[in-house]
Motif scaffolding. Structure first.
Motif, PDB file in Angstrom:
ATOM      1  N   GLY A  52      23.293  -7.913  26.767  1.00 38.96           N
ATOM      2  CA  GLY A  52      23.125  -6.584  27.320  1.00 38.96           C
ATOM      3  C   GLY A  52      22.535  -5.587  26.352  1.00 38.96           C
ATOM      4  O   GLY A  52      22.614  -4.375  26.574  1.00 38.96           O
ATOM      5  N   ASP A 112      16.660  -3.594  33.150  1.00 37.39           N
ATOM      6  CA  ASP A 112      18.005  -4.048  32.811  1.00 37.39           C
ATOM      7  C   ASP A 112      17.951  -5.460  32.212  1.00 37.39           C
ATOM      8  O   ASP A 112      17.018  -5.777  31.473  1.00 37.39           O
ATOM      9  CB  ASP A 112      18.873  -4.019  34.084  1.00 37.39           C
ATOM     10  N   THR A 113      18.926  -6.302  32.585  1.00 31.49           N
ATOM     11  CA  THR A 113      19.041  -7.665  32.052  1.00 31.49           C
ATOM     12  C   THR A 113      18.367  -8.702  32.942  1.00 31.49           C
ATOM     13  O   THR A 113      18.553  -9.893  32.740  1.00 31.49           O
ATOM     14  CB  THR A 113      20.519  -8.055  31.893  1.00 31.49           C
ATOM     15  N   VAL A 139      23.730  -4.189  39.366  1.00 32.95           N
ATOM     16  CA  VAL A 139      23.016  -2.972  39.743  1.00 32.95           C
ATOM     17  C   VAL A 139      22.172  -3.213  40.990  1.00 32.95           C
ATOM     18  O   VAL A 139      22.145  -2.389  41.911  1.00 32.95           O
ATOM     19  CB  VAL A 139      22.139  -2.491  38.573  1.00 32.95           C
ATOM     20  N   ASP A 194      18.820 -13.592  35.253  1.00 32.26           N
ATOM     21  CA  ASP A 194      19.796 -12.721  34.602  1.00 32.26           C
ATOM     22  C   ASP A 194      20.849 -13.576  33.916  1.00 32.26           C
ATOM     23  O   ASP A 194      21.678 -14.204  34.569  1.00 32.26           O
ATOM     24  CB  ASP A 194      20.426 -11.821  35.670  1.00 32.26           C
ATOM     25  N   HIS A 206      24.712  -7.966  34.464  1.00 32.35           N
ATOM     26  CA  HIS A 206      24.681  -6.528  34.728  1.00 32.35           C
ATOM     27  C   HIS A 206      23.534  -6.122  35.648  1.00 32.35           C
ATOM     28  O   HIS A 206      23.718  -5.336  36.592  1.00 32.35           O
ATOM     29  CB  HIS A 206      24.593  -5.765  33.410  1.00 32.35           C
ATOM     30  N   GLY A 207      22.331  -6.629  35.376  1.00 33.21           N
ATOM     31  CA  GLY A 207      21.184  -6.263  36.201  1.00 33.21           C
ATOM     32  C   GLY A 207      21.348  -6.676  37.647  1.00 33.21           C
ATOM     33  O   GLY A 207      20.956  -5.939  38.569  1.00 33.21           O
ATOM     34  N   SER A 210      20.353   1.694  33.920  1.00 35.43           N
ATOM     35  CA  SER A 210      21.779   1.742  33.583  1.00 35.43           C
ATOM     36  C   SER A 210      21.944   1.251  32.151  1.00 35.43           C
ATOM     37  O   SER A 210      22.590   0.246  31.880  1.00 35.43           O
ATOM     38  CB  SER A 210      22.589   0.889  34.564  1.00 35.43           C
ATOM     39  N   LEU A 211      21.311   1.982  31.256  1.00 31.06           N
ATOM     40  CA  LEU A 211      21.328   1.639  29.834  1.00 31.06           C
ATOM     41  C   LEU A 211      21.177   2.926  29.041  1.00 31.06           C
ATOM     42  O   LEU A 211      20.874   3.984  29.592  1.00 31.06           O
ATOM     43  CB  LEU A 211      20.192   0.659  29.501  1.00 31.06           C
TER      44      LEU A 211
END
Length: 236
Positions: free
Chosen positions: A101, A34-35, A69, A61, A65-66, A128-129
């Motif tokens: 993102g 993720d990020t 999650v 981050d 977003h990361g 989640s991407l």
């Protein structure tokens, strides 16, 4: 607090999660592709990190977003913030997306290969991407993409992948990695209070279709955020 999503899927009743306000951590390792994850967040157990985003050297981050999650997965069962599905699980930041993102498939593939190389430690990976694309099935004459091949290698090494169905309100077969058979593809539904009942429903943004394996709460989800904060966002 126990977020509505964690409560709805039975987290509060799980003998493994053992949500009781005591910091007794679930023995699991989860890679979050993720990020990045806020390494200083007091409500998370960040076990390690790696970044593949140009110009960055840490798991910090800069999007949020990361970290969100990570909180849904493993926020600590303590006296602050929220609690995750697997409280205290060791989360690993695999940073492949930038502060907006977004990112390159090549960087995501490098992140996947890092997870595969560490499959002796990491049991689960979350993605989640997504982006446009489709699955290449054996015997159809197509050529598998680098992303599909990287995920298949990782699954073959023993890592279980949970991925977003996508937030375009379209068939999940039209995006990747949600279209791949080797992953667990998760769509979203709305749940305001953490229990089955009136008001539950399907948000317009969630992808759907035969490639979806599970649906889980994804509307107004409260979780950890960058800069040691908390935030409410929606998505698959």
């Amino acid at each position: 607090s126990i977020p509505t999503g964690v409560r709805r899927i039975g987290g509060a009743l799980s003998a493994t999660a053992k949500i009781d306000g005591l910091d007794e951590r679930v023995n699991a390792d989860v890679a979050i592709i993720d990020t990045g994850i806020d390494p200083a967040h007091p409500d998370l157990h960040v076990a390690g990190s790696v970044t593949f985003v140009a110009g960055t050297t840490t798991d910090a981050d800069d999007n949020g977003h990361g970290t969100h999650v990570a909180g849904t997965i493993g926020a600590l069962d303590n006296g602050i913030g929220v609690v995750g599905v697997a409280p205290g699980a060791r989360v690993w930041a695999v940073k492949v997306l930038n502060k907006r993102g977004s990112g390159f498939v090549s960087d995501i593939v490098r992140g996947l290969d890092w997870v595969t190389a560490n499959a002796a430690t990491i049991e689960v990976a979350n993605m989640s991407l997504g982006g446009s694309g489709s699955e290449c099935l054996e015997g159809t004459g197509c050529v598998k993409s680098s992303l599909q091949l990287a995920i298949e290698r990782s699954v073959a090494a023993g890592v279980t992948y949970a991925v977003a169905a996508g937030n375009e309100g379209a068939d999940a077969s039209l995006s990747v990695p949600s279209a791949y058979d080797v992953v667990i593809t998760v769509s979203a539904y709305s749940d305001a209070d953490g229990v089955l009942g009136a008001g539950d429903g399907w948000p317009t943004f969630t992808n759907f279709g035969a490639d979806v394996d599970l649906a889980a709460p994804g509307v107004n989800i409260y979780s950890t955020w960058k800069d040691t904060g908390y935030n409410t966002i929606s998505g698959t």
